[in-house]
Design an enzyme around this catalytic site. Structure first.
Site, PDB file in Angstrom:
ATOM      1  N   LYS A  83      10.735 -68.689-138.644  1.00  0.00           N
ATOM      2  CA  LYS A  83      12.080 -69.142-138.291  1.00  0.00           C
ATOM      3  C   LYS A  83      12.396 -70.471-138.972  1.00  0.00           C
ATOM      4  O   LYS A  83      11.514 -71.321-139.139  1.00  0.00           O
ATOM      5  CB  LYS A  83      12.172 -69.268-136.770  1.00  0.00           C
ATOM      6  N   SER A 158      18.235 -67.937-130.142  1.00  0.00           N
ATOM      7  CA  SER A 158      18.487 -68.432-131.484  1.00  0.00           C
ATOM      8  C   SER A 158      17.603 -67.788-132.551  1.00  0.00           C
ATOM      9  O   SER A 158      17.757 -68.080-133.748  1.00  0.00           O
ATOM     10  CB  SER A 158      18.263 -69.954-131.507  1.00  0.00           C
ATOM     11  N   SER A 182      15.031 -67.998-126.429  1.00  0.00           N
ATOM     12  CA  SER A 182      15.383 -67.686-127.814  1.00  0.00           C
ATOM     13  C   SER A 182      14.488 -66.677-128.500  1.00  0.00           C
ATOM     14  O   SER A 182      14.846 -66.153-129.556  1.00  0.00           O
ATOM     15  CB  SER A 182      15.403 -68.970-128.651  1.00  0.00           C
TER      16      SER A 182
END
Length: 458
Positions: A83, A158, A182
């Site tokens: 990420k 996210s 997330s």
């Protein structure tokens, strides 16, 4: 709602077996990965940065080890993503933000060090909203990340890019983060398995400043429980550079014969939860009972209003800190959703902030005292399945007006406690959208959650 699109994908375990048998090579796996990205990412926007040259070098080194009979482990040669809010030396770490568009860290975070030590091939960085502070995945740098099962829908946030990359068959494994759900919520929206481990279980060093104290942990995402455990085995463990990682209790395996007591809950008074989500949790409870667990209804052990107040203060101050670092650029370049948070944080007093810390300490003590005799809890991952990508949140749940806070009502308390939470696929919505169910344990109980997930067939 259209039926979901299903992409062909090989699991990490299948890739590892093929590599060990010599029926494929790391270079071939990488080519397939990059071909799928080239074919699909123009629509999905799962990636913030690709590193084909670096990945090719890593794949070639892995191939040499395999030819020499010196593979570093099951992940040697397997493609993975990281990420874009985690530091990978030599790759941009943009955090979904224009403010970091040109930032390239010099050091790997510990989890990335461990990926490299395991021989994994890091393909690139996956998309995240600005500062990883949104329940969907829109960034001013990458636009809307879309759900591969239906590109009209969001994959959530996210870690939207991380789950999209796996759900589309681009990579089998993703390393992400989870500060308020997330990892777990996006995994639920895309039919995947997502782990938010106990604080310290995956050691951390060298990264962006926290937006909410210690709520965030490195999260792991995979298509299957077996794949998740392969990744977990490679990256979990203590490191002296992260003192929190040295304070975890040893993991205690929970074997198939152990009778586990699981409390389950699918509703919170005053909150809107989709009827199909409630049904998915009830169905999972029945499966655990059939697998020999003692499954009992329960109520949530946390004060949601108190948690929302704490979260609101911590994140507002975190965003205000970032606004203060870029005072001349903030109004023109920050995401619109962050501007009121920064304004609120800038006006808070030190007394208000310390009172929020006091409230967090009380919250943690109260939840611990209310936990009771349960080995784990079974809860929804999110209050509703995935929704249209352009909206902040679905307008209606069960015919009633929805609101932006509803999706994470079963998730953020886990972060506040620093406990592990594991999302696995539950019974899907009648229209085909995935629904995730969440297993939550007390501090250090990942092995127990893995066993319960196995009993659920993940």
């Amino acid at each position: 709602m259209m039926a979901p699109t299903l992409f062909p994908r090989d699991t990490a375990a299948e890739m590892a077996a093929s590599l060990a048998a010599g029926t494929t090579t790391p270079e071939a796996l990488l080519r397939t990965c990059l071909d799928r990205i080239a074919a699909l990412d123009g629509t999905l926007h799962a990636w913030a940065h690709l590193d084909p040259d670096g990945a090719a070098m890593a794949a070639a080194a892995s191939a040499a080890r395999h030819r020499a009979g010196a593979a570093l482990g099951p992940l040697d040669g397997v493609p993975v993503s990281v990420k874009d809010n985690l530091h990978v030396a030599g790759m941009p770490a943009r955090w979904g933000s224009r403010f970091f568009a040109d930032f390239v860290p010099a050091q790997d975070d510990i989890v990335v060090e461990r990926l490299r030590a395991a021989g994994a091939v890091i393909v690139g960085k996956t998309s995240t909203p600005e500062f990883a502070l949104s329940g969907r995945c829109f960034s001013p740098l990458t636009g809307h990340t879309r759900n591969p099962l239906n590109p009209a829908l969001t994959p959530g946030g996210s870690s939207g890019g991380a789950v999209a990359a796996i759900a589309a068959g681009m990579v089998p494994l993703s390393v992400a983060t989870d500060a308020g759900g997330s990892t777990r919520l996006p995994a639920g929206y895309t039919g995947l398995v997502g782990l938010r481990p106990s604080n310290g279980r995956i050691a951390r060093r060298h990264g962006f400043p926290p937006m909410a104290l210690d709520f965030q942990a490195v999260g792991l995402i995979a298509a299957t429980l077996a794949d998740l455990r392969l990744l977990y085995g490679a990256v979990a463990g203590p490191d002296a550079r992260d003192p929190t990682s040295l304070r975890l209790p040893p993991e205690e395996p929970a074997g198939p014969g152990r009778r586990l007591r699981v409390g389950w809950c699918a509703a919170i008074e005053g909150e809107l939860v989709d009827a199909e989500v409630r049904q998915a949790v009830a169905e999972a409870a029945s499966r655990l009972a059939a697998e020999g667990c003692e499954v009992v209804p329960c109520t949530i052990p946390y004060d949601l209003a108190a948690l929302r107040a704490i979260w609101g203060v911590l994140t507002a101050v975190g965003v205000a800190r970032m606004a203060a670092r870029f005072p001349e650029r903030w109004e023109a370049e920050a995401s619109e959703s962050l501007k009121p948070m920064a304004a609120r944080g800038a006006t808070m007093t030190a007394t208000e902030y310390v009172e929020a810390l006091d409230a967090l300490a009380a919250f943690r003590a109260d939840v611990s005292a209310r936990w009771g005799a349960h080995d784990a809890l079974l809860l929804p991952s999110a209050a509703a399945p995935a929704w249209p990508v352009e909206r902040e949140f679905p307008a209606f749940i069960d015919g009633q007006p929805g609101h932006a806070r509803a999706q994470n009502v079963f998730a953020t308390w886990v972060n506040a406690m620093g406990w592990p939470g594991l999302t696995v696929p539950g019974q899907p919505h009648p229209d085909g959208r995935p629904i995730g169910v969440q297993l939550v344990g007390s501090h250090g109980s990942e092995a127990l959650l893995f066993e319960l997930a196995r009993r659920l067939g993940a």
